[in-house]
Design an enzyme around this catalytic site. Structure first.
Site, PDB file in Angstrom:
ATOM      1  N   PHE A   1       0.848  -1.194   0.000  1.00 39.97           N
ATOM      2  CA  PHE A   1       0.000   0.000   0.000  1.00 39.97           C
ATOM      3  C   PHE A   1       0.883   1.243   0.000  1.00 39.97           C
ATOM      4  O   PHE A   1       0.668   2.175   0.762  1.00 39.97           O
ATOM      5  CB  PHE A   1      -0.935  -0.048   1.222  1.00 39.97           C
ATOM      6  CG  PHE A   1      -2.243   0.652   0.990  1.00 39.97           C
ATOM      7  CD1 PHE A   1      -3.092   0.245  -0.032  1.00 39.97           C
ATOM      8  CD2 PHE A   1      -2.624   1.725   1.786  1.00 39.97           C
ATOM      9  CE1 PHE A   1      -4.288   0.902  -0.250  1.00 39.97           C
ATOM     10  CE2 PHE A   1      -3.821   2.386   1.568  1.00 39.97           C
ATOM     11  CZ  PHE A   1      -4.655   1.974   0.554  1.00 39.97           C
TER      12      PHE A   1
ATOM     13  N   ALA B   1     -17.154  -2.797 -15.986  1.00 42.07           N
ATOM     14  CA  ALA B   1     -16.860  -4.208 -15.695  1.00 42.07           C
ATOM     15  C   ALA B   1     -18.121  -5.054 -15.751  1.00 42.07           C
ATOM     16  O   ALA B   1     -18.047  -6.283 -15.787  1.00 42.07           O
ATOM     17  CB  ALA B   1     -16.213  -4.322 -14.324  1.00 42.07           C
TER      18      ALA B   1
ATOM     19  N   GLU C   1      16.351   6.908  -8.360  1.00 38.03           N
ATOM     20  CA  GLU C   1      16.474   6.397  -6.992  1.00 38.03           C
ATOM     21  C   GLU C   1      17.849   6.761  -6.419  1.00 38.03           C
ATOM     22  O   GLU C   1      18.783   7.045  -7.161  1.00 38.03           O
ATOM     23  CB  GLU C   1      16.364   4.859  -7.003  1.00 38.03           C
ATOM     24  CG  GLU C   1      15.197   4.297  -7.763  1.00 38.03           C
ATOM     25  CD  GLU C   1      13.963   4.128  -6.880  1.00 38.03           C
ATOM     26  OE1 GLU C   1      14.120   4.127  -5.650  1.00 38.03           O
ATOM     27  OE2 GLU C   1      12.857   4.032  -7.425  1.00 38.03           O
TER      28      GLU C   1
ATOM     29  N   LYS D   1      11.289  -5.495 -18.383  1.00 36.80           N
ATOM     30  CA  LYS D   1      10.076  -5.170 -19.137  1.00 36.80           C
ATOM     31  C   LYS D   1      10.160  -5.737 -20.552  1.00 36.80           C
ATOM     32  O   LYS D   1       9.183  -6.279 -21.076  1.00 36.80           O
ATOM     33  CB  LYS D   1       9.880  -3.658 -19.171  1.00 36.80           C
ATOM     34  CG  LYS D   1       9.591  -3.061 -17.787  1.00 36.80           C
ATOM     35  CD  LYS D   1       9.765  -1.541 -17.803  1.00 36.80           C
ATOM     36  CE  LYS D   1       9.546  -0.927 -16.440  1.00 36.80           C
ATOM     37  NZ  LYS D   1      10.045   0.477 -16.395  1.00 36.80           N
TER      38      LYS D   1
END
Lengths: 438, 438
Positions: free
Chosen positions: A11, A33, A190, A205
Site C-alpha cells: 500500500f 466491468a 532512486e 520489461k
C-alpha cells in the site's frame, strides 16, 4: 450479482494510487466491468497509517497471507515488488484459486514461467499490464489488439529515469554524472540508480514484451543488458549533427532465418524524425511492427502512482469481466498465458543484425581514414556516413565519426579489434548501435 | 470445440486484406482466440472473381443475405460500407442472433444507437475497432485499457487524406488545390474527395470516439464539422514561425461545468514540439487524456487493406473469445455497448473553449494594432503573441497575426465581427483554432 472483492497487497505509491482510482471512479469502473468492484482488504505493515487511508468497510491487515487466505477475496493485487515475499504471495494466491493482478516486472521476468504454468494449471488469470511501461496499454495491444499479426519486432523507451537523463544531457550538453545527480534531486532517479541506469529494469520489461509478442517463455537471463552509464554528451552531439537521437531502447526482433529472437537493451541512435526519437523526459513509448498493421506506437507515462494504477485497474476490470463470463473456465488460456512454452532460443549478441555509430580518436595524419575504411571493407561492413571534425590549431588528433549500414555484430567485433590495434587510433573506440526502426 | 465460422460481406480492399490475414496467420490467430477461426463464406457480386481469391472450402455468394441467413455462420463481418445495404445486413444479422464485426464508421456514427440497442436486446456483440483510425487499437484502449479513468478529452488525426495534404502543403509551401491533385494521383485522395477534405469522415470517427470515451449515444448530427478546403499555405508558414503546426483534429472534451461535451472537427494549431504535431503523411494518431493515466497517444496507419484488416481480425478474435466464454450471455453488455443511452448534450460551438490564431490583412497605418487589441480586450480575450510582418517597399498593407489565450467561442465571434467592420481591416479575417493539448 455479488460484487468482485479485491485485496491490495502493498500500500505504497502504486497501492495508494490504485485505491484512490478505484474509489474515485468506482461507479464508472463497475459499469464498465458489468459488476461492482470493491476493495475488501489492504495490506500494509503500518496498520494505523493504512487505517487513515481507507474507508470504514475495508479490512486492514499487516500479513499479506491474511488476504491471500481470505475466501472472500476474488482478486489479489500484488504491489509489493521484488522477488521475495511477492513471489510467495503470488504463488499462494494462485494455489488458492485466486486471480492475480501484478505490476511486478522483476518477479515475472525472472519467475514468470513458473507463475504462468501454475496459473494455467489452476485455471486462474495473472494480469500484468502495469508491469510494463506504466500507464501505456502495451500488453493488451500486443496480446489482443494485434492478435491478427505476426509481430516482427518491438522497440521501446521503457525506463523513464534513463530517458529523463538522456533528454537532459542533450538539452543541456551535460555528461551523465551531473544529470544523474539532478535526476535524483528531482525524484526521477532512486538513491541507488543502478537498476535503472544499468538497463536491468528495461530488460525486465522487454523480457515480458518479447514473451508476449512471440509467444515464448520469459528468458531474462538471456537478455543482453547495457545501460547508459558513462555515455558521453559528445556522442549525443555528434549523433544530432548526423540526424540522430540517442535513446536507451529495449529491442526484441524475430529472426526466422536463424530460428531465434533478439533480446537486447542498449543505447541506440534513432533518426531524429522518428516519433519515438522525440519522446522526452520521463515519458515512455513502445513501437510494434506487425506484418498486417505495419508500424504502431503507444506513448504515455511509464511510472507514477495513478498512471500505473490506471493499468492495474484495467486488469482488475478485465479479470472481473472474464471471470464473470467464464466461471467454469470453459475457454482454456482465457488470457494472460504465453502461447507456448517451448523455448525459441534467444540469439547471442554476436548474431544480432544492427548498424553502428563509431567514434575514433585518431592521429591527424595522412592515411588514417584509408586504413580504417579498409578494415571495415575487409569485414564486409559498408559505410553510411563519415564525419571528421576539423582539428583545431596545433592539435595533432581529431574525432572521426563513422555510421555503418546494417551488419552482423560479430563482424563489427572483429573489425573493431583490428581498428583498435592501429597505432593511429589513440583511445578506446566508442561504439553505439543504430536502428532505423522503419 | 467446433470452429467459429466467419462470413465476409464485401470483398474489396479491406475484405480481401482480412481474408489474406486470417488465412496467412490462421494458426497463430486460432491459438490466441483459443478456438479455430474459419472463413466459411464470402460475398462479392462478381462470383468468378471471388472464386479465384479464396480456397476450395469457402462458399462464395453474391447476395449478402445468403450469409446473414446461413445458420452455420457465427460472426458476420460487414465491409460493404455506407448506410444502405450495410445497414440492412447488420440489422438482419443482429436479428438472427449473429455477432457483427464492422469497419463502417458512417453506419455507426449515424445509426449506431439503433444498432447498439438491437444488439443489446438480442445479446450479441457489435465490434468496430476498424471503423476508427484503421490499424490503431483506439477503441479497445478507450473501452478497456483506460476503464479505470474518467476521460477528460480525446483529440486525434483520424483522416489520412487530409493529413497527407497538410503535410505536403507544409513541406512544399503549396496551396490546398495543388496538393489535392497530387494526392488524387497518388491514390491518397478519392476522385470525389469531399467526404475527407470536408471533415465528414473525421467527424464520423470522432462521434464514435466520443460515444465510447464518455459513454454517451452517438450524436453525429450535433458534431461541428470543418474541413481543410481553402486552407492557405501562408497560414501554415505563419503558424510555423510561431512554433505551431496545423492539423485537422477531431476533438471531444468533457465540460462538466456546463454538463455537456464538445464534439468538433476543424483545422487546429498545435505546438510543434507535441508528438502529434509530428505525425506526417497519411498516418493517424489519437491522444487521450484520462484523470489517472494522464496523456497517452496511439499512432499507426489509419487506412489500407491490411492495417484495417488487423483491427477487423482483432475484433473477430475478441468476439470469438467472449462468445466462447459466455455462450449464455451471463454478463450483460459484455462488450461494445455504450454505457448508457441518456443524452449528455453536445455543446453548441458558441460555448466551446479554445484559443485562436487570427490573420488580419490591415492597412499599414498608425493605430491599427491599438484598435484591434482594444476590441479583443473589451471582449475579455487576452493575447498570447503578435506577429506583424514588415510591409514591403511601397506596400500600403500588411499581415497582422495574433495568437490568443483560451476564451469562449461566442466572445471571439463577437470580437471578430467588430474587427472585421474596422475600415483598416482590408480582407476577411482568417481564424483558426489553437489547442495546447497539455
Amino acid at each position: 450479482m455479488k460484487p468482485i472483492k479485491v485485496g491490495l497487497l502493498g500500500f505504497g505509491t502504486v497501492g495508494g494510487g490504485t485505491y484512490q482510482v478505484l474509489t474515485r471512479n468506482q461507479e464508472e469502473i463497475s459499469r464498465r466491468a458489468g459488476r461492482r468492484i470493491e476493495v475488501a482488504a489492504v495490506c500494509r505493515r503500518d496498520l494505523a497509517a493504512a487505517r487513515t487511508q481507507v474507508g470504514e468497510g475495508v479490512r486492514v491487515v499487516a500479513d499479506p497471507m491474511d488476504i491471500v487466505r481470505d475466501p472472500e477475496i476474488d482478486i489479489v493485487v500484488e504491489l509489493i515488488g521484488g522477488e521475495g515475499v511477492a513471489r510467495d504471495v503470488v504463488m499462494a494466491a494462485i494455489a488458492g484459486g485466486k486471480h492475480v493482478v501484478t505490476a511486478n516486472k522483476a518477479l515475472l521476468a525472472v519467475h514468470g514461467n513458473e507463475v504462468f504454468a501454475a496459473a494455467q494449471a489452476r485455471g486462474v488469470m495473472v494480469a500484468f499490464e502495469a508491469a510494463v511501461a506504466g500507464g501505456i496499454p502495451i500488453i493488451k495491444a500486443l496480446r489482443e489488439s494485434l492478435a491478427g499479426n505476426r509481430i516482427e519486432w518491438v522497440a521501446g523507451i521503457i525506463n523513464g529515469t534513463t530517458n529523463f537523463i538522456l533528454s537532459e544531457m542533450r538539452a543541456k550538453g551535460l555528461d551523465f554524472e551531473g544529470v544523474l545527480k539532478e535526476a535524483q534531486r528531482l525524484g526521477y532517479a532512486e538513491a541507488d540508480p543502478s537498476f535503472d541506469v544499468g538497463g536491468v529494469d528495461a530488460a525486465h520489461k522487454l523480457t515480458l514484451l518479447s514473451a508476449i509478442a512471440f509467444g515464448i517463455p520469459v528468458q531474462f537471463e538471456r537478455a543482453h543488458v547495457e545501460g547508459i552509464v558513462g555515455l558521453s554528451s559528445v556522442d549525443i552531439k555528434y549523433a544530432e549533427q548526423l540526424g540522430y537521437r540517442i535513446k536507451l531502447l529495449g529491442i526484441t526482433r524475430r529472426r526466422d532465418e536463424l530460428g531465434g529472437i533478439e533480446l537486447r537493451v542498449h543505447p541506440t541512435l534513432i533518426p531524429s524524425q522518428r516519433l519515438i526519437a522525440n519522446v522526452e523526459g520521463a515519458m515512455n513509448a513502445v513501437m510494434v511492427q506487425g506484418d498486417a498493421v505495419g508500424t504502431t506506437l503507444y506513448y504515455g507515462k511509464g511510472a507514477g502512482a495513478e498512471p500505473t494504477a490506471s493499468s492495474v485497474v484495467a486488469d482488475i476490470v478485465d479479470v472481473t469481466r472474464l471471470a464473470t463470463a467464464d466461471p467454469d473456465h470453459r475457454v482454456p488460456h482465457l488470457a494472460f498465458q504465453p502461447d507456448r512454452m517451448d523455448a525459441t532460443p534467444i540469439l547471442p549478441m554476436a548474431g544480432v543484425r544492427t548498424a553502428y555509430y563509431l567514434r575514433l580518436r585518431v592521429a591527424d595524419e595522412t592515411g588514417v581514414l584509408s586504413r580504417i575504411t579498409t578494415i571495415l571493407a575487409e569485414n564486409d561492413i559498408s559505410i553510411d556516413a563519415v564525419l571528421q571534425r576539423e582539428s583545431r590549431e596545433g592539435e595533432r588528433q581529431t574525432d572521426l565519426i563513422i555510421l555503418t549500414h546494417v551488419t552482423v555484430e560479430e563482424r563489427m567485433d572483429r573489425a573493431q579489434e583490428f581498428m583498435q590495434s592501429l597505432p593511429s587510433v589513440l583511445a578506446p573506440i566508442v561504439r553505439i548501435r543504430k536502428e532505423e526502426l522503419a
